[in-house]
Design a protein around this motif. Structure first.
Motif, PDB file in Angstrom:
ATOM      1  N   UNK A   1      -9.309   1.634  -4.404  1.00 47.82           N
ATOM      2  CA  UNK A   1      -8.553   1.153  -3.248  1.00 47.82           C
ATOM      3  C   UNK A   1      -8.151  -0.309  -3.425  1.00 47.82           C
ATOM      4  N   UNK A   2      -7.175  -0.722  -2.641  1.00 48.89           N
ATOM      5  CA  UNK A   2      -6.762  -2.119  -2.633  1.00 48.89           C
ATOM      6  C   UNK A   2      -7.088  -2.732  -1.289  1.00 48.89           C
ATOM      7  N   UNK A   3      -7.405  -4.017  -1.301  1.00 47.98           N
ATOM      8  CA  UNK A   3      -7.722  -4.743  -0.067  1.00 47.98           C
ATOM      9  C   UNK A   3      -7.187  -6.160  -0.171  1.00 47.98           C
ATOM     10  N   UNK A   4      -7.109  -6.823   0.968  1.00 47.91           N
ATOM     11  CA  UNK A   4      -6.795  -8.247   0.954  1.00 47.91           C
ATOM     12  C   UNK A   4      -7.619  -8.906   2.057  1.00 47.91           C
TER      13      UNK A   4
ATOM     14  N   UNK B   1       0.932  -1.830   6.878  1.00 50.97           N
ATOM     15  CA  UNK B   1       1.237  -0.848   5.821  1.00 50.97           C
ATOM     16  C   UNK B   1      -0.008  -0.079   5.420  1.00 50.97           C
ATOM     17  N   UNK B   2      -1.152  -0.710   5.569  1.00 52.47           N
ATOM     18  CA  UNK B   2      -2.413  -0.072   5.141  1.00 52.47           C
ATOM     19  C   UNK B   2      -2.830   0.983   6.162  1.00 52.47           C
TER      20      UNK B   2
ATOM     21  N   UNK C   1      -0.077  -0.203  -3.999  1.00 48.71           N
ATOM     22  CA  UNK C   1       1.284   0.091  -4.459  1.00 48.71           C
ATOM     23  C   UNK C   1       1.789  -1.076  -5.298  1.00 48.71           C
ATOM     24  N   UNK C   2       0.889  -1.885  -5.797  1.00 52.44           N
ATOM     25  CA  UNK C   2       1.251  -2.999  -6.681  1.00 52.44           C
ATOM     26  C   UNK C   2       0.042  -3.295  -7.573  1.00 52.44           C
TER      27      UNK C   2
ATOM     28  N   UNK D   1       0.822  -1.213   0.000  1.00 52.34           N
ATOM     29  CA  UNK D   1       0.000   0.000   0.000  1.00 52.34           C
ATOM     30  C   UNK D   1       0.854   1.259   0.000  1.00 52.34           C
ATOM     31  N   UNK D   2       0.287   2.325  -0.621  1.00 52.75           N
ATOM     32  CA  UNK D   2       0.967   3.618  -0.623  1.00 52.75           C
ATOM     33  C   UNK D   2       0.809   4.258   0.741  1.00 52.75           C
TER      34      UNK D   2
END
Ligand SMILES: Cc1cc2nc3c(=O)[nH]c(=O)nc-3n(C[C@H](O)[C@H](O)[C@H](O)COP(=O)(O)O)c2cc1C
Length: 173
Positions: free
Chosen positions: A118-121, A71-72, A153-154, A16-17
């Motif tokens: 947004x990114x999530x996992x 990181x998030x 960030x990926x 993540x940024x």
């Protein structure tokens, strides 16, 4: 964003940024989650929003050292209110409906986050008791997933899926 497009192009994000996620966006994710279907419309979900670095660090430890969690900027811990489900549907409610309801809410969070850039996992590998202690989760409430949320960030490539021919059965199994 088209639903099918979101379903097919969402990826698990594990980097993540260093960029904050506005509170209104977090609220939008929770709003999407609560529109998931649930058995008898019991809505057995509870959400814990974690932003403090100290608590995120502890969650990393509870989640077997998965450092991308901290990181998030925001981490949403989605919990199942087993007690509420069991009041409606007994053992089946507590052990089956409850988890299905929560999974639907979790997927709504992932897809909505993705549609908002947004990114999530979906993190399921964590010690339940440890997580319960860190977040002061009472008995009757079960932590089901830890979802780090941030700007990606990926850009991972798609992981493969089993072909339809292998998983569909016509008329009988
Ligand atoms: C119940 C569940 C538990 C998961 N637990 C983890 C986890 O602990 N750590 C992790 O990095 N990914 C976890 N994942 C994500 C999967 O690895 C990922 O969804 C799968 O490899 C497919 O990749 P995709 O999401 O990019 O399509 C989990 C997913 C699910 C549904």
């Amino acid at each position: 964003m088209d639903v099918l497009e979101a379903i097919k192009s969402r990826r698990s994000i594990r980097a993540f940024k260093n960029q904050d996620v506005p509170a209104e966006i977090v609220e939008e994710l929770i709003d999407a989650a609560r529109w998931a279907p649930s058995a008898g419309n019991i809505q057995p979900w509870e959400f814990i929003i974690v932003q403090k670095p100290k608590i995120k660090r502890k969650l990393v430890e509870a989640a077997l050292g998965q450092t991308f969690i901290e990181e998030a900027p925001v981490v949403i811990v989605v919990c199942a209110n087993e007690e509420r489900s069991s009041q409606g549907y007994g053992v089946r409610g507590e052990t089956l409906y409850c988890i299905q309801d929560i999974a639907a809410a979790i997927q709504n969070i992932h897809l909505t986050a993705y549609s908002l850039g947004l990114g999530t996992c979906w993190v399921g590998a964590f010690g339940e008791e440890e997580t319960r202690e860190i977040l002061k989760i009472p008995r009757g409430i079960r932590p089901v997933a830890i979802i780090p949320v941030g700007y990606p960030a990926e850009a991972p490539t798609a992981r493969s899926r089993r072909p339809i021919s292998q998983i569909v059965h016509y008329e009988t199994f």
